[in-house]
Each structure stands twice: as C-alpha cells, then as structure tokens.
Design a protein around this motif. Structure first.
Motif, PDB file in Angstrom:
ATOM      1  N   PHE A 125       2.937   2.680 -17.840  1.00  0.00           N
ATOM      2  CA  PHE A 125       2.646   3.102 -16.474  1.00  0.00           C
ATOM      3  C   PHE A 125       1.367   2.426 -15.993  1.00  0.00           C
ATOM      4  O   PHE A 125       0.319   2.528 -16.631  1.00  0.00           O
ATOM      5  CB  PHE A 125       2.480   4.626 -16.407  1.00  0.00           C
ATOM      6  N   VAL A 126       1.484   1.672 -14.897  1.00  0.00           N
ATOM      7  CA  VAL A 126       0.281   1.114 -14.268  1.00  0.00           C
ATOM      8  C   VAL A 126       0.392   1.346 -12.763  1.00  0.00           C
ATOM      9  O   VAL A 126       1.502   1.453 -12.233  1.00  0.00           O
ATOM     10  CB  VAL A 126       0.135  -0.408 -14.519  1.00  0.00           C
ATOM     11  N   ASN A 128       0.561  -0.161  -9.614  1.00  0.00           N
ATOM     12  CA  ASN A 128       0.699  -1.494  -9.016  1.00  0.00           C
ATOM     13  C   ASN A 128       1.237  -1.365  -7.582  1.00  0.00           C
ATOM     14  O   ASN A 128       1.970  -2.212  -7.109  1.00  0.00           O
ATOM     15  CB  ASN A 128       1.614  -2.385  -9.858  1.00  0.00           C
ATOM     16  N   GLU A 131       0.926  -4.319  -5.270  1.00  0.00           N
ATOM     17  CA  GLU A 131       1.841  -5.429  -5.540  1.00  0.00           C
ATOM     18  C   GLU A 131       3.259  -5.069  -5.088  1.00  0.00           C
ATOM     19  O   GLU A 131       3.963  -5.889  -4.499  1.00  0.00           O
ATOM     20  CB  GLU A 131       1.820  -5.756  -7.027  1.00  0.00           C
ATOM     21  N   ARG A 132       3.650  -3.837  -5.348  1.00  0.00           N
ATOM     22  CA  ARG A 132       4.983  -3.391  -4.938  1.00  0.00           C
ATOM     23  C   ARG A 132       5.132  -3.484  -3.423  1.00  0.00           C
ATOM     24  O   ARG A 132       6.172  -3.897  -2.920  1.00  0.00           O
ATOM     25  CB  ARG A 132       5.235  -1.946  -5.407  1.00  0.00           C
ATOM     26  N   LYS A 134       3.640  -5.523  -1.517  1.00  0.00           N
ATOM     27  CA  LYS A 134       3.746  -6.949  -1.173  1.00  0.00           C
ATOM     28  C   LYS A 134       5.205  -7.411  -1.259  1.00  0.00           C
ATOM     29  O   LYS A 134       5.678  -8.216  -0.463  1.00  0.00           O
ATOM     30  CB  LYS A 134       2.876  -7.768  -2.136  1.00  0.00           C
ATOM     31  N   PHE A 135       5.922  -6.891  -2.270  1.00  0.00           N
ATOM     32  CA  PHE A 135       7.335  -7.259  -2.421  1.00  0.00           C
ATOM     33  C   PHE A 135       8.250  -6.365  -1.578  1.00  0.00           C
ATOM     34  O   PHE A 135       9.466  -6.437  -1.695  1.00  0.00           O
ATOM     35  CB  PHE A 135       7.746  -7.179  -3.900  1.00  0.00           C
ATOM     36  N   LEU A 137       8.604  -3.121  -1.743  1.00  0.00           N
ATOM     37  CA  LEU A 137       9.305  -2.112  -2.523  1.00  0.00           C
ATOM     38  C   LEU A 137       8.801  -0.704  -2.201  1.00  0.00           C
ATOM     39  O   LEU A 137       7.610  -0.518  -1.943  1.00  0.00           O
ATOM     40  CB  LEU A 137       9.102  -2.385  -4.019  1.00  0.00           C
ATOM     41  N   PRO A 138       9.692   0.279  -2.254  1.00  0.00           N
ATOM     42  CA  PRO A 138       9.281   1.660  -1.989  1.00  0.00           C
ATOM     43  C   PRO A 138       8.491   2.225  -3.175  1.00  0.00           C
ATOM     44  O   PRO A 138       8.462   1.627  -4.246  1.00  0.00           O
ATOM     45  CB  PRO A 138      10.607   2.402  -1.845  1.00  0.00           C
ATOM     46  N   VAL A 140       7.774   4.314  -6.395  1.00  0.00           N
ATOM     47  CA  VAL A 140       8.680   4.664  -7.504  1.00  0.00           C
ATOM     48  C   VAL A 140       8.960   6.162  -7.467  1.00  0.00           C
ATOM     49  O   VAL A 140       8.034   6.963  -7.463  1.00  0.00           O
ATOM     50  CB  VAL A 140       8.050   4.265  -8.868  1.00  0.00           C
ATOM     51  N   SER A 141      10.253   6.506  -7.424  1.00  0.00           N
ATOM     52  CA  SER A 141      10.632   7.897  -7.167  1.00  0.00           C
ATOM     53  C   SER A 141      10.655   8.750  -8.425  1.00  0.00           C
ATOM     54  O   SER A 141      11.449   9.649  -8.556  1.00  0.00           O
ATOM     55  CB  SER A 141      12.022   7.918  -6.537  1.00  0.00           C
TER      56      SER A 141
END
Lengths: 170, 292, 660
Positions: A125-126, A128, A131-132, A134-135, A137-138, A140-141
């Motif tokens: 677990f980090v 990020n 960074e997510r 930037k891509f 991305l939603p 993390v659920s």
C-alpha cells in the motif's frame, strides 16, 4: 549426514500437514516429476518439496521446522500439473509454511505483508493518488478508505490462529 | 458485458499505468468494469495464506462475496490475485470449508455462495470478446516487431482450479494469438514457460537465485528469437523483468535491456490511445522507439 | 435328517473376530454334529467331513467358512466321495461377509455369524439331492486374436487334435510382435520368432484361419457355444490374389494415409498389403480412402473409354484379375456361423498415443512412442532399420527415453505396464550397438527388471554406457532446429537435470483397446478395474475368464512380455484341452425346473427369458443347455417354475432365519 528415525516418539506428521491444508502427502512415491520443474529446486534450495515430503512421511520434524525452502515457493502451480500421484505438492509446501509459523518461524516478509493487510487492507500500500489522478484513475475503492470494511478484515484475522502469533497490533 | 474489476494491490499502487490501460482498452471494446467497493488484498500468497488456511479462505471469500452481490463474475489484471482467488474457490467447493468461512462472514452480514467466477484480463480478449471485433479496433498494427511472450506461471497452472484453460498449458497459445492479432510475430522460444523468478518470494529472499531465472530466460530469448520487446499479462513478472534487467545491466551481467510491457499497454497503443495515457514517462521513450 | 456344522477358524482370519467357542456352544443342540478346524480347506478337515458322512453321522452339511467362491467345489467332493449328493451342502460365508468387515466389533460379528449359519442350516434342510447335468462337448475351439498368444494357443490345440477357428481382426496374423525388430533378453529377431508361427497357423489343417474378421455374437455356453463371425469385405478376390503387391504400387498418392503397420510413420495406399511378411499375403481395398480412379466406383458397370474397356490402375496392374470394380461387392462381407466347445480371448493390447501427454511436447515430430521407435529399428520399417529422426531424416546425436508415460500415474493408469523398462533398455542397446556414438539416456522412476536374465540385461546396458537417470521427467521444451530439452530429475544426485536431445521416445502405457472392451461386453467376460479382462482367480484360475468355457491369453488380461504371453497361451490351450478332451462335461444343475402339472402354458416365462432358454409347447420346456439359472422365469404367476437348488422354499427359509 544422517537422520535418525524416531521410532518411539514420532508425530503423525501426515495428519498434521493435512490439517494445515496440505493435500495428499502420503500419496507421494518420490518419482521426482515435481522436482524436475520446481523453481525452488532449480535454484538449489536444500530441501525442495519431495525431500520434505519424505521427512513428513518418515515423521522427521526437525528439518521441516527450520528449512527455508518452503518460503521460496513461487506458487507457480506447475508441480500440481505434473504430479503423477495426485499429490498437491504446492499445498503441502504452504502447509509447511503454516507448520513453521506455528513454531514461530515466520518469514519477515510474510509478517510485514500480514501487518500491512491489517493496517490498510493491502499487502502493498502506497499513497499514489497524485499519480493515479495523472492517469485519470478514480480513487481505489478498497477497504483502505472504508473503516467498516477494514474492520471486517481485522476481525477475520483476529478470529483466526494468526491472533496467537503476536504479530497483529493490539 | 460486465465484470467486477478486482484491482488487487500491485497494479493500482505500483503500476497505475497498467490499470489505466486495462480500463481504456475495455471501454473501447464496450466491456463494463464495476468497482468492487470495500475489497481487500486477495490475500497474496506471501501474506495470510502462508500463515493460516481459514483466514485466507475467509478473506478471499469476502472479496468474492462483494462480486456475488453485484451478480457479476470477476476479472483481474493481476495473475497473483487470479491464482489466489481461484485456488480459494477450488478449496471452497468443500462444504465444510464453506461453512467455516460463512460462519465468520455472517458476523458482518456477508455470505459466500461460490457463484462468481474469476477470470484474468487476458481471458476477456481471448475468450469473451469476438476476435474479429478486437481486430477491427486495431488502428495501428505492429509491423516487423518480434515479441517475446511471457504468459507467467500463475495463468497456466494448475488448470484444475481455472475456468478458462489453455489447450496445452505447457505450450500456451492465448497470449501468442493476442499478440499476433496486433500484427507482431510471437515466436516460440524454449524458456517460454520458465519462471521469471519473482513469484511470491524468491525475488525478495535471494537476489542471486532470483536473477538466475531472468538470465536463463533472457538467454533463451536472445539466442533463439532476438525479440524487440517482451509482452506479459502478469504485473509481477513485469516488475521483475524490468527491475532485474536494470540491476543485471548495472552489475555487468548483461549488456542489453529488452523493454517490457503489459499486454493491454501494447493493445492500447495499437488502438490509438495516446501512449502517455498508458505508459510511465521513464519507459515510454524506449518502448515507443521499438514499436514505431 | 442329520445336519453337520463345520466351522473354520481360517487361521486367525475368522477366529480373531468371531468367537468360535461361543458358536459351538450355541449350535451344539441345534444340529447333529458341530466341529471346528484351524483350516477347513485342509486335507485332515476334508477327511473329517468325509468320514462323518460315510459313518452316517450326517447327511446334510453346513460349512461356516470363507466365500463359496473359494472352496465350494472342494467341500462338495468330500460329500461325493462319501456317496452323498454333493449338492446337499450349504456354505455360510463368515469371513468376507463377517469377520473381514466387522473386525472392530467382535460381539456383533459373532451374532451375525450365528444368523448367517442359521440361514444356511434352514436352507440346507430344504435341499434335495441333485445330479450334475451332463452335456456332449463340441471338440472345437474359437481363438480370438492372431498375435503371438492366439497363434501359440491355436497351434497347441491343433497339435492335440482339436479343430481351431482362429479369428483375426486385421488382414494378416502376427499381431504387435511382427512389428518389432528384436526382443529381450536374447535380442533375437522378433520376425524369426513369429514368422514361422504365422506360416504354421496358415498351413495347419486343423486350423481354420479367418483374418480381417470380427466376432459378432456368441451364444450358448461352455461345451457348446454358437459363434457368429463377420468376415469383412476385402473387395479383392482372395482366391485369385497372389500377394504380388502390384496393385499397391499404382494406387495414386491422393489415396494414401498414415500406415497403421508403421504406427503412422509411413503412408499406405487404398490398395494395400499389411506388411511384407503378411499371412495370408493378400491385398485389401480400403473404400473410404479410394479416390475412384476414372470415376469407376465400386459396382460401376464396365464401360469403354477410347474404344477399350476402362480399367483402373489397380485393375490393370493385377496379373490374376483378382480386382474387379464392376462386381457388386457386398460391403457387409460375409457372416460365418459355427459351434465351438470353448473360446480363448487373445486380443492383445494397444499403447497410449503421445497426444495425451501435454507436458512432453506431443506436437513435435521428434517425440515418438516406443512402438513407433520399434518400427524405426525394424528392417521392414520406414527407415529400413537405420536410426534416424523423421523430421529431417538426420541421424540423432542423442536420444532420451522416458518411462512411465501414462503408467504408475493416477491421471491415467495406476498399474505398471511391466515391459517398458526392459524394452527401453532393449531399444537403447540396439541403438548403441548400431550407432555407438549416439548418446542414449533413459529416464525412469526406477528400473524394474525382475525375472530370469533380465537384471543382467539391465546391468549390461549400463556397462554399455547408456545413461540411466532415476527420476520422472516433468517436461520437455522445444528448441530451434527440432531439438528437445528434457526437464528431468536425477534422484541419485538429488538435483534437476536437463538433457538436450534430437529424439525423444515415450514408453506410453499399455492398455486394453476399446474394441476389446466392446468384445468383452458382447461375450459377457468381465473387465477389472485396471481396464484389462479379468481372470477368474489371480492364483488358482489365472487363464480362466469369469465365464466358464472362456479363457484368456496374453496382454488382454494384463501387460506381460513375450515369454509370459507364450506361457499363458500354452496354459490356456492346456486348460481348454483338459475340459474338452472328455466325452461330456458336467454342469451344475442350478437351472429352471418346470412343474408341468402347475403350468398353464401362459407363455410369460418365454417372453421374459433373456437367454431364449424356455419355450412353451402346451407347457413350458427348459432348454437345459441355454438356461443360466438367472431365475427371472421363477416369477411365474402359477408358481410352476423353480430354480433347482434355489427353490422358493429354500430362499424363504433362508430369509426367515436371517430376519427371524
């Protein structure tokens, strides 16, 4: 080097291993097919699977409790696919990890991973989130963001044998 | 087509670009991915399964129960999660084990039935999406590219725990076909099935031993097919092959580095999705050089 | 009525569980004589029973011992010798049905033994003296299968003066052995061993050789079986065919397919002769493969082309006009019908195909089965006996043999195929003898070479420099240029081993072919859990099948080498002869008996009889030969039919004692 068969005070290790989830160890005929494709064997650990199975069959507990080989298993599953006797060598390997754990021999990595799952719900677990984002991305659920879900994971761990090992935070 | 998307840990936290590529490619193909609210680690082999059988099965069953509640099968991009969850499903076919697990899950109102299957992302392309449909979406086919495919162990064995299987797991075809659809060559090399040396642990336990696998594999690739790029559907193998090559090169054990990509990253680029949306900056240049 | 009860201890088999003293006390006052013995199947015990009967102490005998399957006939002989009807005997099975299965519960086992014995006593009281049925014997034998086993048995029987019908499925006899080059342990030529037998069976006047034929139906019973055999259509007039082979060379390549005789390593045409040594050496036509040259299908009327009658290449080539495509051949062939007194099943084995073994790169042309390699070694094979690999015709630098492929493996067959270790050693030695520079490796779980001269044969192979590696192979990786990398394990050194070779030979398991299983179903012979035909008793009746009058020889009963196969074939022939050499045979009289006064002639029994053994002609009449005593007809509404020895009265008495 020799080992001495303990005729008098032998434990039924086949049963012990079976209770820890190791399937079919008594069926092993030492044919060697698992060894010919096992990554652990290929890189030369001392007691790759079939040797450990022999110790289990002979009731010789000491090497089982101290040997690091089971911890090197890569979980590739190839041994299961080639076994001629319907042993599940992989499951026996993991049962051996569990046996060592009950003797308080826990690989530091495993300790760390379980601790991390207890803390965050994830073995790795980090944060990020930048960074997510930037891509695109939603978030993390997972249980990491939900106290209720995380408590469920903790409850599972606490109500299992793992709670006796002294590795879960109080 | 709908699946519950099991992210796992490695991909969302260490390889978000891979997650991005999966999501984008699926959306192009009209495959809907549902988030699994409150999921946790599968749990990975080196964690709970190494310590206790019941706790492992309970955590896996809890994850699967979330998908069951949505009424969907699960798809995951992580071969490790694929393997752990499928082994758990296999073991939970035993009624007594299922009973034990549900006794724990019932404490928080969850229940494991065993109705959701677990597939790998690769299986969506090889077994669910129409191959012609997939081919139509390829805007920029690859030309003159030799790919070393690396399916990774956990996607191949043991077949008994899987719902989608290779015809011959020792000579797998699915990844090869999916790479060839992109226009590249994916020739067989003798160490194609060979372990990458990461798995759950060797990589962390012993660098020397772990690098032996990578060296053996690279040697076979180089000698037999001299690939431009390595393609894998396994995030663990991806990390191992990338990191080990860097380290081996630094140590003077190899004098080359073959770029490595996750299958959907390559697929996304061929579909015309901008490379910077599916690749990290540090590896983008090398990879694009090879592809273009 | 004086009843004697004889209780067997069976060493400790029964006595350890069942309290024999208790039984004796319990039955002391219920029968006239009670005796026990450590081994009731011993001579002193037999004498004890006989003398009790002779001295008129008893006239009905109950024996509490093992299953009647084991020693019933032995005990009957004691009664017979003493001049009593041998069927006034009943056995209570207190071993298999009691002590063996209730070992943990001694008190209840003893109680159960009491019940079983009481049932037997109740039944024996109802028995009536019976005589054996006596039938005339048909002094001829059907032998199914023309391999080494079938041919040996046929010749032995023919020499003893019995008429033999030898039926072979293929167009030629010779079986698997004719495909081999040499055989262990003498490395003598297989062809020399088997060719003379092939010639003998073809020329012996007592043997009617029927090749390219299959058994379709067997009726009747021991002493007189009625057999229907389908002789398949050859589409060649065998009266005229001289086996010159001219037709086989002109058949166009479009009509070729993998040659079964070469295990698929070469091609054969639609017109073919099985092998150069074929007996009978006759051509056969394969209509499924035929491309019908000049559109002249079988049965097409003669027609002219260019002013002359058109002849297909095969017709034109035949010097004796044995091929005539205008003739209307019956595709069904010919149905032959004859009677025999006994049957020997010698249908042989097949080896598993390599395709099953996914971890061993089955798609590679350089991975072959041992039977295929046998053809490569054979001078009549596709390479003329030169050790070459077929993918490129080059001489291999190294060859690996892999054993236990499908044997000793719970995924396929749990049994050991028994002959693989030795034939691998043989093949390895033949390679070494011919091409000493080829490296040869054998991967085995362990080498199994028990028997005369066989361990020595193995040791010699090691001395010749053949690498024996103990450990089962887990996989094969394909290398460029068709080479293969064996992923093996060396148990002696305790480490994995990799070997790169040009040719891999798989010792795939021996198994019973599907069509033999079909045949077994047809004639009623049992198949055992290993998938081979079941012998009646592994020690005492090893060549008898479970059906009386039908015998087994060779690999259809289980894997065995040539020596064992020949020994078993000779044993089967001798067993058949010992039974058929008598004028008549005696058969147990447990068949249906009609009470003519009670019979109304309704005909229900005739309709239900599965063996056509009962006919109604005013009243029902039983054909004693065909009746198997199954008892279906005994459900007669007028209660006019009983099975002798198992009358309704007997069975009710038995049940009453069991539940009472």
């Amino acid at each position: 080097m020799k080992y001495v068969v303990k005729v008098e005070r032998k434990r039924n290790l086949v049963e012990v291993i079976s209770n820890l989830g190791g399937e079919g160890v008594s069926k092993c005929i030492q044919c060697g097919s698992c060894m010919s494709v096992c990554p652990v064997t290929l890189v030369g650990f001392d007691y790759p699977n079939k040797k450990l199975f022999k110790f289990v069959q002979m009731g010789e507990e000491d090497p089982l409790l101290s040997d690091p080989s089971p911890w090197a298993c890569v979980a590739c599953g190839r041994c299961i696919e080639v076994c001629s006797q319907d042993v599940n060598p992989f499951s026996v390997y993991f049962a051996l990890r569990r046996l060592q754990v009950r003797g308080f021999r826990i690989h530091p990595l495993a300790k760390e991973a379980v601790g991390s799952i207890y803390e965050s719900g994830h073995a790795i677990f980090v944060d990020n989130s930048e960074e997510r984002e930037k891509f695109g991305l939603p978030e993390v659920s997972s249980a990491a963001k939900s106290k209720k879900d995380l408590n469920e994971i903790r409850e599972i761990l606490r109500s299992s044998d793992i709670s006796d090992l002294g590795i879960l935070p109080r | 087509m709908r699946f519950g998307f099991f992210l796992g840990c490695q991909i969302p936290f260490l390889k978000p670009e891979v997650e991005a590529s999966i999501r984008k490619v699926m959306s192009v193909l009209g495959v809907e991915l549902l988030d699994l609210e409150g999921y946790s680690c599968c749990p990975t082999w080196m964690s709970v399964p190494s310590l206790d059988l019941n706790a492992w099965l309970a955590i896996s069953a809890r994850n699967l129960a979330i998908a069951e509640n949505l009424g969907v099968d699960v798809v995951t991009g992580c071969s490790n999660c694929f393997s752990v969850l499928n082994h758990a499903i296999y073991l939970l076919k035993d009624e007594r084990r299922r009973f034990d697990v549900n006794r724990i899950l019932s404490k928080f109102g969850k229940f494991y039935r065993g109705t959701s299957k677990v597939y790998h992302v690769l299986h969506v392309f090889s077994d669910f999406v129409d191959m012609r449909e997939l081919k139509r979406k390829i805007k920029y086919p690859l030309k003159d590219l030799t790919v070393a495919i690396h399916p990774g162990c956990q996607l191949l064995w043991p077949t008994r725990v899987m719902d989608v299987r290779e015809e011959n797991p020792f000579y797998p075809e699915k990844l090869k076909n999916l790479v060839e659809i992109l226009g590249a060559k994916a020739p067989y090399y003798s160490r194609l099935d060979y372990c990458c040396g990461a798995g759950t642990s060797v990589a962390y336990i012993d660098y020397e031993k772990s690098s032996y696998f990578v060296l053996t594999k690279l040697e076979s690739m180089k000698e037999e097919i001299d690939p431009d790029i390595i393609v894998t559907p396994c995030s663990t193998c991806l990390i191992q092959l990338e990191e080990m090559q860097k380290r081996l090169k630094k140590d003077g054990k190899i004098n080359f580095e073959i770029p490595v990509v996750y299958y959907t990253q390559l697929l996304a680029i061929c579909m015309g999705i901008p490379a910077n949306e599916v690749l990290k900056e540090e590896s983008m240049k090398k990879i694009l050089e090879v592809i273009r | 009525m004086k009843i004697g009860l004889y209780i067997c201890h069976c060493g400790r088999n029964i006595a350890d569980v069942v309290d024999i003293k208790n039984l004796i006390g319990y039955f002391k006052d219920k029968v006239n004589v009670v005796r026990d013995h450590l081994f009731m199947c011993s001579e002193p015990a037999w004498e004890m029973i006989r003398s009790d009967v002779t001295n008129k102490l008893v006239d009905r005998v109950v024996i509490a011992a093992c299953s009647p399957y084991n020693h019933e006939k032995f005990f009957r002989s004691a009664l017979e010798t003493a001049g009593l009807s041998k069927y006034l005997l009943e056995i209570a099975n207190i071993r298999e049905q009691c002590s063996w299965v209730h070992g943990k519960n001694k008190r209840e086992a003893t109680e159960k033994a009491k019940r079983l014995i009481e049932a037997a006593i109740s039944k024996v009281k109802t028995l009536k003296p019976l005589d054996d049925l006596r039938f005339e014997v048909e002094r001829s034998v059907l032998v199914i299968g023309g391999g080494i086993a079938g041919m040996t048995a046929s010749l032995d029987l023919a020499k003893m003066g019995f008429k033999v019908y030898l039926v072979e499925k293929e167009p030629s006899v010779g079986g698997k052995l004719i495909k081999f080059d040499k055989i262990f342990p003498l490395n003598d030529c297989a062809s020399c061993v088997v060719s003379s037998l092939m010639a003998e069976v073809a020329n012996n006047p007592m043997i009617e050789l029927i090749t390219y034929a299959e058994v379709e139906e067997v009726d009747g019973s021991f002493g007189n079986f009625n057999v229907k055999v389908r002789k398949k259509q050859t589409y060649v007039d065998w009266e005229k065919c001289i086996g010159c082979g001219a037709c086989t060379t002109v058949c166009p390549p479009k009509a070729w397919k993998p040659n079964e005789f070469d295990e698929g390593l070469s091609k054969r045409a639609a017109m073919y002769i099985v092998s150069p040594q074929a007996v009978p050496k006759k051509a056969v036509h394969d209509p499924e493969l035929c491309v019908n040259c000049g559109k002249k299908k079988l049965g097409t009327r003669r027609f002219l082309r260019g002013g002359k009658e058109y002849l297909t290449p095969c017709e034109k080539a035949c010097p004796t006009k044995a091929i005539d495509r205008s003739k209307s051949w019956n595709p069904e062939g010919e149905l032959l019908n004859f009677n025999v007194g006994a049957i020997i099943v010698a249908t042989g084995y097949k080896v598993m195909e390599k395709e099953t073994f996914k971890e061993y790169a089955p798609h590679s042309p350089n991975v072959i089965t041992a039977l295929q390699f046998e053809r490569i070694l054979s001078p009549t094979g596709p390479t003329g006996g030169k050790v070459l690999r077929l993918s490129d015709g080059k001489k291999p630098k190294a060859i690996s043999f892999i054993s236990c492929v499908g044997s000793r493996d719970v995924r396929y067959h749990t049994y050991c195929s028994k002959v693989c270790c030795l034939y691998m050693l043989k093949q390895a030695r033949l390679v070494k003898e011919r091409e000493p520079e080829i490296d040869v490796y054998i991967h085995v779980i362990d080498v199994r070479a028990p028997g005369k001269d066989l361990e020595e044969y193995y040791i010699e192979a090691r001395r010749m420099g053949i690498g024996v590696i103990r450990g089962k192979v887990g996989g094969i990786e394909e290398l460029p240029n068709g080479r293969l990398r064996i992923l093996g394990f060396d148990a002696d050194l305790g480490m994995p081993v990799e070997v790169e070779v040009d040719l891999v030979v798989l010792a795939t398991a021996i198994e019973l072919p599907e069509d033999s299983k079909e045949l077994a179903r047809k004639i009623g012979v049992a198949v055992d859990p290993s998938g081979f035909l079941k012998e009646d008793h592994p020690k005492l009746r090893p060549v008898e099948s479970t059906l009386s009058g039908i015998f087994l020889a060779g690999c259809c009963q289980g894997p065995k080498d040539v020596s064992e196969t020949v020994a078993q074939a000779k044993a089967a022939a001798a067993s058949v002869a010992s039974l058929l050499s008598k004028e008549e045979i005696k058969v147990e009289p447990f068949i249906a008996k009609v009470n003519e006064e009670a019979c109304s002639g309704c005909g229900i029994c005739e309709n239900v009889c599965p063996f056509n053994a009962i006919k109604v002609n005013e009243v029902a009449v039983v054909d004693e030969r065909s009746c198997k005593g199954c008892g279906i007809c005994a459900s007669c509404p007028a209660k006019a039919i009983d099975i002798q020895g198992y009358s309704a009265e007997s069975i009710i008495a038995e049940i009453d004692a069991l539940v009472g």
